[in-house]
Design an enzyme around this catalytic site. Structure first.
Site, PDB file in Angstrom:
ATOM      1  N   ARG A 191       0.695  -1.007   0.046  1.00 25.76           N
ATOM      2  CA  ARG A 191       0.055  -0.230   0.121  1.00 25.76           C
ATOM      3  C   ARG A 191       0.863   1.279   0.068  1.00 25.76           C
ATOM      4  O   ARG A 191       1.945   1.226   0.068  1.00 25.76           O
ATOM      5  CB  ARG A 191      -0.973  -0.099   1.149  1.00 25.76           C
ATOM      6  CG  ARG A 191      -0.267   0.070   2.397  1.00 25.76           C
ATOM      7  CD  ARG A 191      -1.138  -0.313   3.727  1.00 25.76           C
ATOM      8  NE  ARG A 191      -0.351  -0.614   4.860  1.00 25.76           N
ATOM      9  CZ  ARG A 191      -0.508   0.123   6.046  1.00 25.76           C
ATOM     10  NH1 ARG A 191      -1.337   1.366   5.838  1.00 25.76           N
ATOM     11  NH2 ARG A 191       0.050   0.015   7.236  1.00 25.76           N
ATOM     12  N   ASP A 220       9.036 -10.258   5.279  1.00 29.70           N
ATOM     13  CA  ASP A 220       9.533  -9.576   6.646  1.00 29.70           C
ATOM     14  C   ASP A 220      10.961  -9.117   6.405  1.00 29.70           C
ATOM     15  O   ASP A 220      11.651  -9.935   6.703  1.00 29.70           O
ATOM     16  CB  ASP A 220       9.244 -10.100   7.944  1.00 29.70           C
ATOM     17  CG  ASP A 220       9.489  -9.590   9.193  1.00 29.70           C
ATOM     18  OD1 ASP A 220      10.174  -8.342   9.061  1.00 29.70           O
ATOM     19  OD2 ASP A 220       9.041  -9.921  10.179  1.00 29.70           O
ATOM     20  N   TYR A 279      12.094   6.713  15.101  1.00 25.72           N
ATOM     21  CA  TYR A 279      11.943   6.881  13.829  1.00 25.72           C
ATOM     22  C   TYR A 279      13.043   7.853  13.097  1.00 25.72           C
ATOM     23  O   TYR A 279      13.645   7.396  12.061  1.00 25.72           O
ATOM     24  CB  TYR A 279      10.588   7.581  13.528  1.00 25.72           C
ATOM     25  CG  TYR A 279      10.205   7.677  12.173  1.00 25.72           C
ATOM     26  CD1 TYR A 279       9.861   6.534  11.447  1.00 25.72           C
ATOM     27  CD2 TYR A 279      10.298   8.795  11.268  1.00 25.72           C
ATOM     28  CE1 TYR A 279       9.431   6.565  10.059  1.00 25.72           C
ATOM     29  CE2 TYR A 279       9.658   9.012  10.096  1.00 25.72           C
ATOM     30  CZ  TYR A 279       9.461   7.726   9.349  1.00 25.72           C
ATOM     31  OH  TYR A 279       9.005   8.094   8.149  1.00 25.72           O
TER      32      TYR A 279
END
Ligand code: NDP
Length: 235
Positions: A18, A54, A147
């Site tokens: 996506r 993964d 992050y």
């Protein structure tokens, strides 16, 4: 400009079920590449080989590359896009959460690039694009330390690969997008007002840039971090 350099090329996009990765995969497919997309759940995209992947699992990365090689051939285009975005105050960031973000956003990119590079080196041609973030330059908005650190890391990784592999016909670049309209930033409403161009970025804004860097026209661009941010961070 009609972008060239995709005919007979195999591309692998990570995290492409996506959002940005999907748009990149569709763009590379439309330009004529044979495209595989790996994601936690095997994506179903027309004309694209969907794989369960993964990126944090070394055997999983090995299995996914082996399948791409047997069904499409060795990838000469690799887009390191898989990523997670966790907002949490610094003092509440557990070691487990920190490690997960670094694992997916940085170690996953390392594992995929390391697996891809020998075939690119042998072929004397390769294009790697890592999706970093403006957060990798600034530390990000509040409460995204892991992050920001992971994205700084992946942008440095792209540069390190660039200098080591430039003599082998391989370019390696990163993007530093911000505020691209995907599920990832749905928890941050009303951000468009903060962007000088007056809108959020689209997945196509990112796919356009990746496509150029992966094309035949970008052979002299390597070790670069390209901002795709509508002027949100001008540095
Ligand atoms: P999305 O969350 O929409 O898509 C991320 C994709 O990565 C998902 O399909 C997700 O799978 C997949 N993924 C997560 N973990 C793994 C894993 N371990 N292995 C393989 N795939 C995984 O995000 P975006 O499309 O917005 O972001 C794409 C990239 O762009 C990320 O690296 C992000 O950090 C970066 N970026 C995005 C910005 C934005 O404003 N949107 C700005 C700057 C950078 P699942 O759905 O199953 O979780």
């Amino acid at each position: 400009m009609q972008l060239n350099g995709f005919h007979d090329r195999v591309a692998l996009v990570t995290g492409g079920a996506r959002g940005i990765g999907r748009a990149i995969a569709e763009r590379l497919r439309d330009l004529g590449a044979r495209v595989a997309v790996g994601d936690l759940r095997a994506p179903q995209i027309d004309g694209v080989l969907g794989l369960e992947l993964d990126v944090t699992s070394e055997p999983g990365v090995e299995a996914a590359f082996a399948r791409v090689e047997s069904e499409l051939g060795p990838p000469s285009i690799l887009v390191l896009n898989a990523g997670i975005f966790v907002i949490e105050p610094f003092e509440e960031t557990t070691l487990e959460s920190w490690r997960r973000t670094i694992d997916v956003n940085l170690t996953g990119a390392f594992l995929c690039a390391r697996r891809a590079l020998p075939a690119m080196r042998e072929a004397g041609y390769g294009r790697i694009v890592a999706i970093g973030s403006s957060a990798g330059k600034t530390g990000g908005a509040k409460a995204v330390a892991a992050y920001g650190a992971s994205k700084a890391g992946v942008m440095a990784l792209a540069k390190a690969i660039a200098s080591e592999y430039a003599p082998h016909g391989i370019t390696s670049n990163a993007l530093a997008p911000s505020l691209i309209d995907t599920d990832m930033i749905s928890s941050m409403p009303d951000m468009a007002d903060k962007v000088p161009v007056g809108r959020l970025g689209t997945v196509d804004d990112v796919a356009d840039t990746v496509a150029f860097l992966c094309s035949a026209h970008a052979g002299y661009i390597t070790g670069e971090v390209v901002d795709v941010n509508g002027g949100f961070l001008i540095d």
